[in-house]
Structures are given as structure tokens and as C-alpha cells.
Design a protein around this motif. Sequence first.
Motif, PDB file in Angstrom:
ATOM      1  N   UNK A  49       0.817  -1.216  -0.025  1.00  0.00           N
ATOM      2  CA  UNK A  49       0.121   0.007  -0.121  1.00  0.00           C
ATOM      3  C   UNK A  49       0.785   1.263   0.014  1.00  0.00           C
ATOM      4  N   UNK A  50       2.177   1.081  -0.651  1.00  0.00           N
ATOM      5  CA  UNK A  50       2.880   2.495  -0.749  1.00  0.00           C
ATOM      6  C   UNK A  50       3.763   2.737   0.174  1.00  0.00           C
ATOM      7  N   UNK A  51       3.843   1.689   1.229  1.00  0.00           N
ATOM      8  CA  UNK A  51       4.602   2.298   2.700  1.00  0.00           C
ATOM      9  C   UNK A  51       6.158   2.733   2.390  1.00  0.00           C
ATOM     10  N   UNK A  52       6.617   2.083   1.376  1.00  0.00           N
ATOM     11  CA  UNK A  52       8.038   2.537   1.119  1.00  0.00           C
ATOM     12  C   UNK A  52       8.103   3.936   0.416  1.00  0.00           C
ATOM     13  N   UNK A  53       6.995   4.596   0.105  1.00  0.00           N
ATOM     14  CA  UNK A  53       6.904   6.137  -0.143  1.00  0.00           C
ATOM     15  C   UNK A  53       6.304   6.994   1.066  1.00  0.00           C
ATOM     16  N   UNK A  55       6.097   6.041   4.503  1.00  0.00           N
ATOM     17  CA  UNK A  55       6.977   6.105   5.840  1.00  0.00           C
ATOM     18  C   UNK A  55       8.052   7.342   5.672  1.00  0.00           C
ATOM     19  N   UNK A  56       9.017   7.421   4.584  1.00  0.00           N
ATOM     20  CA  UNK A  56       9.778   8.471   4.633  1.00  0.00           C
ATOM     21  C   UNK A  56       8.955   9.880   4.704  1.00  0.00           C
ATOM     22  N   UNK A  57       7.822  10.104   3.926  1.00  0.00           N
ATOM     23  CA  UNK A  57       7.440  10.974   3.967  1.00  0.00           C
ATOM     24  C   UNK A  57       6.583  11.459   5.514  1.00  0.00           C
ATOM     25  N   UNK A 132       7.949   9.443  18.275  1.00  0.00           N
ATOM     26  CA  UNK A 132       8.342   8.554  17.544  1.00  0.00           C
ATOM     27  C   UNK A 132       7.359   8.118  16.198  1.00  0.00           C
ATOM     28  N   UNK A 133       7.663   7.263  15.495  1.00  0.00           N
ATOM     29  CA  UNK A 133       6.924   6.645  14.494  1.00  0.00           C
ATOM     30  C   UNK A 133       7.179   5.204  14.547  1.00  0.00           C
ATOM     31  N   UNK A 134       6.251   4.418  14.887  1.00  0.00           N
ATOM     32  CA  UNK A 134       6.232   2.849  14.979  1.00  0.00           C
ATOM     33  C   UNK A 134       5.609   2.452  13.684  1.00  0.00           C
ATOM     34  N   UNK A 135       6.200   1.605  12.845  1.00  0.00           N
ATOM     35  CA  UNK A 135       5.787   0.785  12.001  1.00  0.00           C
ATOM     36  C   UNK A 135       5.391  -0.753  12.241  1.00  0.00           C
ATOM     37  N   UNK A 136       4.195  -1.120  12.179  1.00  0.00           N
ATOM     38  CA  UNK A 136       4.134  -2.613  12.625  1.00  0.00           C
ATOM     39  C   UNK A 136       4.362  -3.046  13.914  1.00  0.00           C
TER      40      UNK A 136
END
Length: 235
Positions: A49-53, A55-57, A132-136
Motif C-alpha cells: 500500500x505504498x509504505x516505501x513512499x 513512511x519517509x514522508x 516517534x513513528x512505529x511501523x508494525x
Amino acid sequence: MSATLPESIAEKIIEDKIQEWEAKKSGRSGKEPGIGAYPFIAISRDYGCLEEKLIPLFEKKFQWKVYGRNLLDHIASRDALNRSFIETLDEHHANQLDQWVHYLISSGALRPDEYLVKLSKLMKVIVTHESAIFVGRGAHYILADKPHGVFVKLTAPFAYRAEHIARLKNMSQMEAELLVRRIDRERQEFIQHHFKQDIEDASHFDLSLNTRTIPADMVCQLVARVMEIKTSTGW
């Protein structure tokens, strides 16, 4: 942090954070707020779902450190690093941390699994020190009691996600579909095993955003707006 993080980079990030937090600890006045005082974002995402774009944003917009699976797992798997993280807390906050984990286990919100206890403590230590930003990694369950967090689900239709992965990884549509299904299943199994929750239950999120129909910059703006509301009103 979706790609594999080289160990040397992970070690440097961790070392810098420990030094930063130890310096902050030595300068505290004794009136530091309780655990969980800093705002944070917890992101759950469907694969492709475009996480590679996105998350950096998020990282650029909020200027907060991203803690994804690779970095969190790296710390949790290394006992010395795990202890070093916790030792950046003073005795009062360390006691609060133990009490909080005990409460989660006794209430049934958390399984008494060694890995999950370590992971939970890591997230708590991080939000004690900084935003912070937590992913998963189930952050939206682990940190669910924190009022200044924004819990986000990034999703998109299966066909769209498979097409995106096929382009991104230069593979056939059939290969991409198999990969998306496998990773979706692995993520569902992780949440079910560790938290006994349905990953599709939207009630755990403040926002569920379709990245096929909502542009990436608008996704960031929506999350920022919800964060503004929650931190200003105690929503």
C-alpha cells in the motif's frame, strides 16, 4: 525501515539514542512527566500500500525517528542492548514500566511471551524519551492506552497492491499476488498469535486510509491534523 537494516547502521542508531537519552536522564529535575508523555504515531499497513513512499514522508513531515520491524527486532534480540535501553530510565520510571507490563499481562492484553514483553518495554522506553513513528509489530495494541498517539491503518484493494508490488519488484502479476497474500497472512498470524486480535478490526485505529484513492501528501496531512487535535484536546 521496511527494508532490511544493515547491522552496522542499527548499532549506530541505537548507540546514539542511548547516549542521547542518558544525557537527558542526567539533566532531569525530578519532575519529569510519567511514561508515555510524548506524542507518537503507530502505523499498521497492508503489504503493497505504498509504505516505501509514505513512511519517509511521515519521517520528513514530523521529523521523528522511525522504528520499524528490523530496528525493534534487532534491539529486542540483543539482551545487552535491551537492558541499555531500559537503563536510560530512572528508577521511578523503570518501576512504572514493570508495573505497566504486569498490568497488560494480567489484563490479558499481552501474552507473557519473552519477545513480546521485550518489544513492549522497548516501545514504552522510546515514547518516554521522545516522539516517534512505529511501523508494525503491534504498536497500536501495545501503546493503545496512550492518549497522545495516533493509530493509523494504511490499506488498499488487493488488486492494486499486487499490481504495485509487481512493478516495484519487477515480477509477474501472479508472483506479486502470491507474495502479497503470503505477507498479509504472516502479518495476520503475528497479530493473532501475540495479541489474540483480528488485524482487520478497524476499531483499533483512529484513521484507516485507502492509499489507492488518497494521495500520499494528503495521507500525511490527515494524520498531522488528527495528531494536532489529539494533543491539543486530550481526545
